[in-house]
Design a protein around this motif. Structure first.
Motif, PDB file in Angstrom:
ATOM      1  N   THR A 116      -4.320   1.572  -7.258  1.00  0.00           N
ATOM      2  CA  THR A 116      -3.905   2.630  -6.324  1.00  0.00           C
ATOM      3  C   THR A 116      -2.867   3.525  -6.968  1.00  0.00           C
ATOM      4  O   THR A 116      -2.913   4.758  -6.846  1.00  0.00           O
ATOM      5  CB  THR A 116      -3.337   2.015  -5.030  1.00  0.00           C
ATOM      6  N   ARG A 117      -1.951   2.925  -7.687  1.00  0.00           N
ATOM      7  CA  ARG A 117      -0.885   3.703  -8.331  1.00  0.00           C
ATOM      8  C   ARG A 117      -1.448   4.596  -9.446  1.00  0.00           C
ATOM      9  O   ARG A 117      -1.039   5.744  -9.603  1.00  0.00           O
ATOM     10  CB  ARG A 117       0.183   2.762  -8.873  1.00  0.00           C
TER      11      ARG A 117
ATOM     12  N   GLU B  14       0.834  -1.208   0.000  1.00  0.00           N
ATOM     13  CA  GLU B  14       0.000   0.000   0.000  1.00  0.00           C
ATOM     14  C   GLU B  14       0.869   1.258   0.000  1.00  0.00           C
ATOM     15  O   GLU B  14       0.600   2.217  -0.728  1.00  0.00           O
ATOM     16  CB  GLU B  14      -0.933   0.013   1.208  1.00  0.00           C
ATOM     17  N   GLU B  15       1.908   1.243   0.827  1.00  0.00           N
ATOM     18  CA  GLU B  15       2.830   2.385   0.873  1.00  0.00           C
ATOM     19  C   GLU B  15       3.583   2.520  -0.446  1.00  0.00           C
ATOM     20  O   GLU B  15       3.742   3.625  -0.977  1.00  0.00           O
ATOM     21  CB  GLU B  15       3.815   2.191   2.028  1.00  0.00           C
TER      22      GLU B  15
ATOM     23  N   ASN C 206      -3.154   7.570  -8.032  1.00  0.00           N
ATOM     24  CA  ASN C 206      -2.213   8.542  -7.464  1.00  0.00           C
ATOM     25  C   ASN C 206      -1.088   8.874  -8.442  1.00  0.00           C
ATOM     26  O   ASN C 206       0.019   9.214  -8.030  1.00  0.00           O
ATOM     27  CB  ASN C 206      -1.622   7.980  -6.167  1.00  0.00           C
TER      28      ASN C 206
ATOM     29  N   ARG D 102       1.845   4.270  -3.429  1.00  0.00           N
ATOM     30  CA  ARG D 102       1.674   5.724  -3.393  1.00  0.00           C
ATOM     31  C   ARG D 102       3.002   6.482  -3.436  1.00  0.00           C
ATOM     32  O   ARG D 102       3.018   7.708  -3.336  1.00  0.00           O
ATOM     33  CB  ARG D 102       0.903   6.115  -2.132  1.00  0.00           C
ATOM     34  N   LYS D 103       4.086   5.765  -3.601  1.00  0.00           N
ATOM     35  CA  LYS D 103       5.398   6.421  -3.592  1.00  0.00           C
ATOM     36  C   LYS D 103       5.758   6.971  -4.966  1.00  0.00           C
ATOM     37  O   LYS D 103       5.394   6.387  -5.992  1.00  0.00           O
ATOM     38  CB  LYS D 103       6.477   5.421  -3.154  1.00  0.00           C
TER      39      LYS D 103
END
Length: 264
Positions: free
Chosen positions: A244-245, A173-174, A248, A177-178
């Motif tokens: 998610t990527r 998850e982290e 974001n 979003r990086k």
């Protein structure tokens, strides 16, 4: 075929032609029972099935975005294959790769992309940079471009070093979003002036349905040796990571734009 119902052909490897020793995973040119040549990526090499999974996802997302990639096929390696191979290293590789592998259609006569000789227009460069930021592909540098020129067109190859979050799974998850800080080394970054335009277009193309159709291609046996349930959970992580990527994407686009400013 509906874009959300994707399939790959399966071929049987009939002849090991020659190893490609440029990489550490010892891919090879091989012939299959359809009489075509392929660049064969082995499940028994290097990062194993995770590299094959990254290759599959990377190629099929690139294809969905309209970029040129060779046809990807599943390649069955019979238990008896390679018994007459004299090289012990290759023999071991073949032995540990029995079963389902991955292969890309061999582009006969293609030459390696040379950033000094070959030029790429800004939109295409931006599309490739965006793709590699999405996939966290660390392997498209001036030292190793992983691009070919074939019939005057640019073709993308070798996405096995992408999606490196799956080597730990613990903090996906982290990771999703990086920013992609390694973009600073991307061979096409200096030409990627259209990232905002590409971002707007690509996030519309990469729908949840399309991403699901791509991750559904991953064989269960590549996802888990434990159970179908675990394979399903791992498949879901790839799906959620990618969505998610994409949601974001402004984060990695901004990182790429900032990195590009340091080059010019």
């Amino acid at each position: 075929m509906d874009e959300n119902t994707r399939q790959l052909r399966t071929v049987n490897v009939t002849r090991y032609v020659i190893p490609l020793r440029e990489g550490g995973s010892l891919p090879a040119i091989a012939e299959a029972d359809d009489d075509f040549l392929y660049v064969l990526k082995f499940r028994g090499a290097g990062q194993g099935v995770k590299a094959l999974t990254a290759e599959l996802i990377g190629c099929e997302i690139a294809r969905a975005l309209g970029l040129q990639v060779p046809e990807v096929v599943f390649a069955e390696l019979d238990e008896a294959f390679g018994r007459t191979e004299g090289d012990e290293e290759i023999q071991d590789l073949l032995k540990f790769s029995r079963g389902l592998n991955l292969a890309l259609h061999y582009l006969s006569g293609a030459i390696t992309f040379d950033p000094v000789v070959n030029t790429v227009e800004a939109l295409l460069a931006s599309e490739i940079v965006w793709l590699d930021c999405l996939l966290t592909n660390v392997d498209r540098t001036a030292r190793n471009t992983n691009m070919l020129m074939w019939h005057n067109e640019l073709w993308l190859i070798d996405h096995g070093a992408s999606l490196y979050f799956h080597h730990s799974w613990s903090n996906w998850e982290e990771q999703a979003r990086k920013p992609f800080v390694q973009v600073k080394d991307h061979v096409l970054l200096s030409q990627a002036t259209e990232l905002d335009v590409v971002n707007e277009a690509f996030i519309k193309l990469l729908t949840p349905e399309l991403i699901q159709s791509i991750v559904d291609l991953i064989p269960d046996e590549w996802l888990s040796t434990e159970s179908e349930e675990q394979a399903g959970l791992n498949r879901r992580v790839y799906y959620d990571f990618l969505l998610t990527r994409i949601a974001n994407s402004d984060i990695f686009v901004k990182e790429a734009q900032n990195a590009r400013q340091t080059l010019i």
